[in-house]
Design a protein around this motif. Structure first.
Motif, PDB file in Angstrom:
ATOM      1  N   UNK A   3       0.835  -1.200   0.000  1.00 47.49           N
ATOM      2  CA  UNK A   3       0.000   0.000   0.000  1.00 47.49           C
ATOM      3  C   UNK A   3       0.870   1.252   0.000  1.00 47.49           C
ATOM      4  N   UNK A   4       1.933   1.241   0.813  1.00 49.27           N
ATOM      5  CA  UNK A   4       2.830   2.390   0.854  1.00 49.27           C
ATOM      6  C   UNK A   4       3.558   2.561  -0.473  1.00 49.27           C
ATOM      7  N   UNK A   5       3.923   1.456  -1.109  1.00 51.36           N
ATOM      8  CA  UNK A   5       4.549   1.546  -2.422  1.00 51.36           C
ATOM      9  C   UNK A   5       3.620   2.239  -3.421  1.00 51.36           C
ATOM     10  N   UNK A   6       2.354   1.809  -3.435  1.00 50.61           N
ATOM     11  CA  UNK A   6       1.387   2.392  -4.368  1.00 50.61           C
ATOM     12  C   UNK A   6       1.183   3.879  -4.086  1.00 50.61           C
ATOM     13  N   UNK A   7       1.118   4.239  -2.807  1.00 51.96           N
ATOM     14  CA  UNK A   7       0.933   5.645  -2.438  1.00 51.96           C
ATOM     15  C   UNK A   7       2.146   6.482  -2.822  1.00 51.96           C
ATOM     16  N   UNK A   8       3.338   5.952  -2.599  1.00 44.47           N
ATOM     17  CA  UNK A   8       4.557   6.665  -2.972  1.00 44.47           C
ATOM     18  C   UNK A   8       4.662   6.824  -4.490  1.00 44.47           C
ATOM     19  N   UNK A   9       4.304   5.773  -5.200  1.00 41.04           N
ATOM     20  CA  UNK A   9       4.333   5.831  -6.662  1.00 41.04           C
ATOM     21  C   UNK A   9       3.405   6.935  -7.169  1.00 41.04           C
ATOM     22  N   UNK A  10       2.200   6.984  -6.628  1.00 38.26           N
ATOM     23  CA  UNK A  10       1.237   8.004  -7.036  1.00 38.26           C
ATOM     24  C   UNK A  10       1.746   9.401  -6.695  1.00 38.26           C
ATOM     25  N   UNK A  11       2.308   9.556  -5.518  1.00 38.46           N
ATOM     26  CA  UNK A  11       2.857  10.849  -5.092  1.00 38.46           C
ATOM     27  C   UNK A  11       3.982  11.290  -6.025  1.00 38.46           C
ATOM     28  N   UNK A  12       4.853  10.377  -6.401  1.00 40.98           N
ATOM     29  CA  UNK A  12       5.942  10.719  -7.309  1.00 40.98           C
ATOM     30  C   UNK A  12       5.401  11.128  -8.680  1.00 40.98           C
ATOM     31  N   UNK A  13       4.399  10.386  -9.157  1.00 41.49           N
ATOM     32  CA  UNK A  13       3.783  10.755 -10.435  1.00 41.49           C
ATOM     33  C   UNK A  13       3.167  12.153 -10.370  1.00 41.49           C
ATOM     34  N   UNK A  14       2.463  12.427  -9.304  1.00 43.53           N
ATOM     35  CA  UNK A  14       1.822  13.729  -9.146  1.00 43.53           C
ATOM     36  C   UNK A  14       2.838  14.853  -9.000  1.00 43.53           C
ATOM     37  N   UNK A  15       4.052  14.490  -8.601  1.00 41.95           N
ATOM     38  CA  UNK A  15       5.135  15.460  -8.464  1.00 41.95           C
ATOM     39  C   UNK A  15       5.922  15.612  -9.763  1.00 41.95           C
ATOM     40  N   UNK A  16       5.448  14.966 -10.829  1.00 45.86           N
ATOM     41  CA  UNK A  16       6.082  15.101 -12.127  1.00 45.86           C
ATOM     42  C   UNK A  16       7.175  14.096 -12.411  1.00 45.86           C
ATOM     43  N   UNK A  17       7.272  13.053 -11.586  1.00 46.91           N
ATOM     44  CA  UNK A  17       8.282  12.022 -11.778  1.00 46.91           C
ATOM     45  C   UNK A  17       7.625  10.746 -12.283  1.00 46.91           C
ATOM     46  N   UNK A  18       8.342   9.979 -13.082  1.00 44.78           N
ATOM     47  CA  UNK A  18       7.832   8.699 -13.550  1.00 44.78           C
ATOM     48  C   UNK A  18       8.790   7.604 -13.092  1.00 44.78           C
ATOM     49  N   UNK A  19       8.457   6.935 -11.998  1.00 47.87           N
ATOM     50  CA  UNK A  19       9.358   5.907 -11.479  1.00 47.87           C
ATOM     51  C   UNK A  19       9.404   4.681 -12.394  1.00 47.87           C
ATOM     52  N   UNK A  20      10.430   3.899 -12.203  1.00 47.84           N
ATOM     53  CA  UNK A  20      10.578   2.608 -12.884  1.00 47.84           C
ATOM     54  C   UNK A  20       9.942   1.530 -12.005  1.00 47.84           C
ATOM     55  N   UNK A  21       9.260   0.578 -12.629  1.00 46.37           N
ATOM     56  CA  UNK A  21       8.684  -0.547 -11.890  1.00 46.37           C
ATOM     57  C   UNK A  21       9.252  -1.842 -12.464  1.00 46.37           C
ATOM     58  N   UNK A  22       9.762  -2.697 -11.594  1.00 45.50           N
ATOM     59  CA  UNK A  22      10.306  -3.992 -12.009  1.00 45.50           C
ATOM     60  C   UNK A  22       9.680  -5.095 -11.169  1.00 45.50           C
ATOM     61  N   UNK A  23       9.510  -6.252 -11.789  1.00 46.66           N
ATOM     62  CA  UNK A  23       8.920  -7.403 -11.121  1.00 46.66           C
ATOM     63  C   UNK A  23      10.021  -8.403 -10.776  1.00 46.66           C
ATOM     64  N   UNK A  24      10.109  -8.770  -9.497  1.00 43.55           N
ATOM     65  CA  UNK A  24      11.161  -9.663  -9.050  1.00 43.55           C
ATOM     66  C   UNK A  24      11.169 -11.009  -9.750  1.00 43.55           C
ATOM     67  N   UNK A  25       9.995 -11.542 -10.040  1.00 42.31           N
ATOM     68  CA  UNK A  25       9.942 -12.843 -10.702  1.00 42.31           C
ATOM     69  C   UNK A  25      10.500 -12.787 -12.124  1.00 42.31           C
ATOM     70  N   UNK A  26      10.327 -11.654 -12.786  1.00 42.11           N
ATOM     71  CA  UNK A  26      10.889 -11.513 -14.138  1.00 42.11           C
ATOM     72  C   UNK A  26      12.415 -11.503 -14.080  1.00 42.11           C
TER      73      UNK A  26
END
Length: 236
Positions: free
Chosen positions: A127-150
């Motif tokens: 939940x905190x990851x999702x909230x931080x991701x949204x906050x970063x997007x709203x701040x004009x940043x586009x984070x990278x997302x990676x999946x551990x299984x990949x």
């Protein structure tokens, strides 16, 4: 560059830290805000008092230390937990290159419960990851997302792609590391890192279908939407 990995527990975050530690151009830090997190929340984790006493818990000083390491080394890889970023001003991460590492919550919960039997949604950080991701997007940043299984399935290809996104040259040094404890480990390694200490590389994900214990099902259902939200941004 400061590469800020925002993960949940029981993912491959430690293995990824070891991979970046093999680079000659990168220093690594293991969960620098863990001591503050335990002190702020009052949570009882294995080794709690030892962790708090052994770490810097002034968050402003932690950010200063990260900046100093970047000046000396050039690149810093920070392994961090999403839920550790609470209770202080974490806006300095806006200047970092933020990378979100995700894992299916059923796998995460099953593994986490082997150390702490009654995990909560807060403990796994999705939940905190999702909230931080949204906050970063709203701040004009586009984070990278990676999946551990990949990464576990195709380590060379996935790490090469990640390095490309980070504008770093990929090196095959990242694909292997020595067994046993590492100098960069936090002192909590004895409680959490047994499996990764036995590894020398990324191992393929377990293909067995996990049977989620009944007492974890409610948390799983709460975590799933956050995982699905973040997985939409993971590179295909």
């Amino acid at each position: 560059m400061i590469i800020h990995l925002i993960s949940g527990p029981r993912n491959i975050s430690t293995a990824l830290m070891y991979a970046f530690a093999q680079r000659l151009d990168t220093a690594v830090l293991d969960e620098p805000f863990y001591g503050f997190y335990l002190k702020y929340t009052g949570l009882v984790h294995p080794g709690r008092e030892e962790i708090i006493q052994s770490m810097e818990t002034d968050t402003e000083q932690i950010f200063n230390t990260i900046a100093e390491i970047e000046k000396k080394k050039g690149n810093v890889f920070i392994k961090n937990m999403g839920h550790h970023l609470q209770g202080f001003d974490y806006t300095p991460i806006l200047a970092y290159t933020n990378v979100f590492l995700i894992r299916d919550p059923a796998q995460m919960l099953t593994s986490y419960a082997k150390v702490r039997e009654q995990p909560t949604l807060q403990d796994i950080g999705l939940q905190q990851q999702a909230e931080l991701f949204t906050w970063l997007q709203q701040s004009g940043k586009q984070p990278i997302v990676i999946d551990g299984n990949r990464i576990r399935t195709h380590p060379a290809a996935e790490l090469s792609a990640l390095c490309s996104q980070l504008k770093l040259p990929f090196t095959e040094r990242m694909l292997q590391w020595p067994t046993g404890p590492k100098a960069e480990d936090g002192i909590w390694a004895r409680y959490w890192y047994d499996n990764v200490h036995q590894s020398t590389s990324f191992s393929p994900p377990d293909k067995k279908v996990l049977s989620l214990p009944e007492h974890l099902r409610t948390i799983y259902e709460e975590a799933l939407p956050h995982y699905r939200f973040l997985s939409n941004y993971a590179a295909n």
